[in-house]
Design a protein around this motif. Structure first.
Motif, PDB file in Angstrom:
ATOM      1  N   GLU A   5      24.862  50.089  49.663  1.00 50.63           N
ATOM      2  CA  GLU A   5      26.002  50.747  49.949  1.00 50.63           C
ATOM      3  C   GLU A   5      27.128  49.087  49.242  1.00 50.63           C
ATOM      4  OE1 GLU A   5      26.028  52.950  54.100  1.00 50.63           O
ATOM      5  OE2 GLU A   5      25.734  51.227  54.020  1.00 50.63           O
ATOM      6  N   LEU A   6      26.700  47.900  49.673  1.00 51.21           N
ATOM      7  CA  LEU A   6      27.251  47.036  49.415  1.00 51.21           C
ATOM      8  C   LEU A   6      27.392  46.863  47.727  1.00 51.21           C
ATOM      9  CD1 LEU A   6      28.475  44.392  50.641  1.00 51.21           C
ATOM     10  CD2 LEU A   6      26.191  43.317  49.843  1.00 51.21           C
ATOM     11  N   LYS A   7      26.164  47.194  46.957  1.00 56.09           N
ATOM     12  CA  LYS A   7      26.317  47.228  45.298  1.00 56.09           C
ATOM     13  C   LYS A   7      27.501  48.039  45.067  1.00 56.09           C
ATOM     14  CE  LYS A   7      21.566  45.801  44.150  1.00 56.09           C
ATOM     15  NZ  LYS A   7      19.850  46.241  43.466  1.00 56.09           N
ATOM     16  N   ALA A   8      27.722  48.682  45.521  1.00 58.42           N
ATOM     17  CA  ALA A   8      28.245  50.008  45.349  1.00 58.42           C
ATOM     18  C   ALA A   8      29.697  49.845  45.645  1.00 58.42           C
ATOM     19  CB  ALA A   8      28.133  51.587  46.338  1.00 58.42           C
ATOM     20  N   ILE A   9      30.368  48.626  46.761  1.00 57.51           N
ATOM     21  CA  ILE A   9      31.001  48.937  46.630  1.00 57.51           C
ATOM     22  C   ILE A   9      31.664  47.499  45.663  1.00 57.51           C
ATOM     23  CG2 ILE A   9      32.666  47.284  48.466  1.00 57.51           C
ATOM     24  CD1 ILE A   9      31.782  48.959  50.847  1.00 57.51           C
ATOM     25  N   LYS A  10      30.885  46.803  45.662  1.00 56.22           N
ATOM     26  CA  LYS A  10      30.854  45.359  44.520  1.00 56.22           C
ATOM     27  C   LYS A  10      31.353  46.145  42.919  1.00 56.22           C
ATOM     28  CE  LYS A  10      28.774  41.123  42.574  1.00 56.22           C
ATOM     29  NZ  LYS A  10      27.306  40.532  42.297  1.00 56.22           N
ATOM     30  N   ALA A  11      30.787  46.834  42.429  1.00 59.47           N
ATOM     31  CA  ALA A  11      31.194  48.055  41.659  1.00 59.47           C
ATOM     32  C   ALA A  11      32.277  48.572  41.329  1.00 59.47           C
ATOM     33  CB  ALA A  11      29.754  49.392  41.532  1.00 59.47           C
ATOM     34  N   GLN A  12      32.805  48.794  43.004  1.00 56.16           N
ATOM     35  CA  GLN A  12      34.120  49.684  42.519  1.00 56.16           C
ATOM     36  C   GLN A  12      34.782  48.256  42.686  1.00 56.16           C
ATOM     37  OE1 GLN A  12      34.668  51.317  46.865  1.00 56.16           O
ATOM     38  NE2 GLN A  12      37.033  51.738  46.142  1.00 56.16           N
ATOM     39  N   LEU A  13      34.962  47.234  43.280  1.00 60.71           N
ATOM     40  CA  LEU A  13      35.495  46.141  42.962  1.00 60.71           C
ATOM     41  C   LEU A  13      35.717  45.230  41.407  1.00 60.71           C
ATOM     42  CD1 LEU A  13      34.553  43.953  46.882  1.00 60.71           C
ATOM     43  CD2 LEU A  13      36.556  44.776  45.963  1.00 60.71           C
ATOM     44  N   SER A  59      53.462  43.552  38.431  1.00 57.78           N
ATOM     45  CA  SER A  59      52.572  42.399  38.271  1.00 57.78           C
ATOM     46  C   SER A  59      52.660  41.816  38.923  1.00 57.78           C
ATOM     47  CB  SER A  59      53.283  41.546  36.811  1.00 57.78           C
ATOM     48  OG  SER A  59      52.218  40.746  36.522  1.00 57.78           O
ATOM     49  N   GLU A  60      53.532  41.636  39.517  1.00 51.03           N
ATOM     50  CA  GLU A  60      52.868  40.370  41.249  1.00 51.03           C
ATOM     51  C   GLU A  60      52.244  41.181  41.978  1.00 51.03           C
ATOM     52  OE1 GLU A  60      56.836  39.360  42.477  1.00 51.03           O
ATOM     53  OE2 GLU A  60      57.245  38.140  40.626  1.00 51.03           O
ATOM     54  N   ARG A  61      52.102  42.699  41.845  1.00 55.37           N
ATOM     55  CA  ARG A  61      51.410  43.394  42.950  1.00 55.37           C
ATOM     56  C   ARG A  61      50.528  43.491  42.701  1.00 55.37           C
ATOM     57  NH1 ARG A  61      55.282  48.254  43.346  1.00 55.37           N
ATOM     58  NH2 ARG A  61      56.665  46.957  43.966  1.00 55.37           N
ATOM     59  N   GLU A  62      50.607  43.473  41.722  1.00 53.54           N
ATOM     60  CA  GLU A  62      48.535  43.751  40.590  1.00 53.54           C
ATOM     61  C   GLU A  62      48.059  42.237  40.550  1.00 53.54           C
ATOM     62  OE1 GLU A  62      50.008  44.599  36.708  1.00 53.54           O
ATOM     63  OE2 GLU A  62      49.278  47.354  37.658  1.00 53.54           O
ATOM     64  N   ARG A  63      49.227  41.229  40.501  1.00 53.97           N
ATOM     65  CA  ARG A  63      48.660  39.561  40.851  1.00 53.97           C
ATOM     66  C   ARG A  63      48.020  39.279  41.928  1.00 53.97           C
ATOM     67  NH1 ARG A  63      52.995  37.215  37.515  1.00 53.97           N
ATOM     68  NH2 ARG A  63      52.196  37.752  35.244  1.00 53.97           N
ATOM     69  N   GLN A  64      48.265  40.016  43.604  1.00 53.44           N
ATOM     70  CA  GLN A  64      48.295  40.144  44.589  1.00 53.44           C
ATOM     71  C   GLN A  64      47.376  40.715  44.409  1.00 53.44           C
ATOM     72  OE1 GLN A  64      49.515  38.635  47.433  1.00 53.44           O
ATOM     73  NE2 GLN A  64      47.904  39.137  48.093  1.00 53.44           N
ATOM     74  N   LYS A  65      46.632  42.363  44.529  1.00 54.31           N
ATOM     75  CA  LYS A  65      45.580  42.687  44.054  1.00 54.31           C
ATOM     76  C   LYS A  65      44.132  42.073  44.005  1.00 54.31           C
ATOM     77  CE  LYS A  65      43.694  46.382  45.592  1.00 54.31           C
ATOM     78  NZ  LYS A  65      43.452  46.938  46.772  1.00 54.31           N
ATOM     79  N   LEU A  66      45.229  41.934  42.319  1.00 57.47           N
ATOM     80  CA  LEU A  66      42.919  40.993  42.507  1.00 57.47           C
ATOM     81  C   LEU A  66      43.458  39.519  42.914  1.00 57.47           C
ATOM     82  CD1 LEU A  66      41.975  41.040  39.254  1.00 57.47           C
ATOM     83  CD2 LEU A  66      43.195  38.866  38.284  1.00 57.47           C
ATOM     84  N   LYS A  67      43.865  38.951  43.464  1.00 60.07           N
ATOM     85  CA  LYS A  67      43.818  38.335  44.647  1.00 60.07           C
ATOM     86  C   LYS A  67      42.970  38.509  45.827  1.00 60.07           C
ATOM     87  CE  LYS A  67      45.100  34.482  47.046  1.00 60.07           C
ATOM     88  NZ  LYS A  67      46.175  34.462  48.377  1.00 60.07           N
ATOM     89  N   GLU A  68      43.006  39.277  45.768  1.00 60.14           N
ATOM     90  CA  GLU A  68      42.357  40.491  47.759  1.00 60.14           C
ATOM     91  C   GLU A  68      41.241  41.122  47.088  1.00 60.14           C
ATOM     92  OE1 GLU A  68      44.685  43.580  48.363  1.00 60.14           O
ATOM     93  OE2 GLU A  68      46.665  42.069  49.361  1.00 60.14           O
ATOM     94  N   ILE A  69      41.342  41.484  45.401  1.00 56.99           N
ATOM     95  CA  ILE A  69      39.352  41.669  45.344  1.00 56.99           C
ATOM     96  C   ILE A  69      38.832  40.927  44.747  1.00 56.99           C
ATOM     97  CG2 ILE A  69      38.271  42.717  43.043  1.00 56.99           C
ATOM     98  CD1 ILE A  69      40.862  44.636  43.310  1.00 56.99           C
ATOM     99  N   GLU A  70      39.328  39.542  43.932  1.00 60.60           N
ATOM    100  CA  GLU A  70      38.229  38.859  44.035  1.00 60.60           C
ATOM    101  C   GLU A  70      37.887  37.367  44.997  1.00 60.60           C
ATOM    102  OE1 GLU A  70      37.926  37.181  41.712  1.00 60.60           O
ATOM    103  OE2 GLU A  70      38.409  38.124  39.723  1.00 60.60           O
ATOM    104  N   GLU A  71      38.728  37.744  46.425  1.00 61.17           N
ATOM    105  CA  GLU A  71      38.401  36.969  47.605  1.00 61.17           C
ATOM    106  C   GLU A  71      37.119  38.041  48.187  1.00 61.17           C
ATOM    107  OE1 GLU A  71      42.542  36.675  49.311  1.00 61.17           O
ATOM    108  OE2 GLU A  71      42.708  35.191  48.747  1.00 61.17           O
ATOM    109  N   ALA A  72      37.567  39.651  48.166  1.00 59.03           N
ATOM    110  CA  ALA A  72      36.652  40.421  48.362  1.00 59.03           C
ATOM    111  C   ALA A  72      34.730  40.180  47.785  1.00 59.03           C
ATOM    112  CB  ALA A  72      36.912  42.061  48.116  1.00 59.03           C
TER     113      ALA A  72
END
Length: 142
Positions: A5-13, A59-72
């Protein structure tokens, strides 16, 4: 949560990150620099400015989403992924599958939203000032 499950989530991220990066690059290529319409009329310039502002907001929203993905992805590497940052309980796999960058469980998110709504409704009253500390403020004092 299982390793599968963790690998699947990582792949999705990782896939979400790649899509966002390509989208941000595309927006930056399409955005015309200010002054490109110097010969245009006022309506053309206003329309261009509005379009540019919209692209920048996206672009700002996408950057925020990108930051959240990186943190995950960092939390996955650290071994803290899937643990609520408020209460320390495990976040159910179903929630993580739908919102892989979330950092709180449903119960804590619900409490947070109720508290925010109450503060908004009673803004400026003594109760609102007390509620702005809320349960989380009390936990920090202990």
């Amino acid at each position: 949560m299982t390793q599968k499950e963790l690998k699947a989530i990582k792949a999705q991220l990782l896939q979400d990150r790649a899509l966002l990066l390509s989208g941000i690059s595309r927006i930056q290529r399409v955005s015309a620099p200010p002054g490109d319409l110097e010969g245009g009329d006022v309506c053309d310039i206003a329309t261009s400015d509005r379009d540019r502002e919209l692209r920048l907001r996206l672009s700002e929203r996408e950057r925020q989403k990108l930051k959240e993905i990186e943190e995950a992805l960092e939390r996955i590497e650290e071994g803290t992924f899937g643990i609520c940052e408020r209460c320390g309980e495990k976040i159910p796999f179903g929630r993580l599958k739908v919102m892989p960058s979330t950092t709180v469980c449903v119960a804590c998110k619900t409490k947070e939203e109720k508290q925010r709504k109450l503060v908004e409704e009673t803004s400026g009253t003594p109760l609102a000032r007390e509620m702005s500390l809320g349960e989380y403020g009390k936990e920090e004092e202990e």
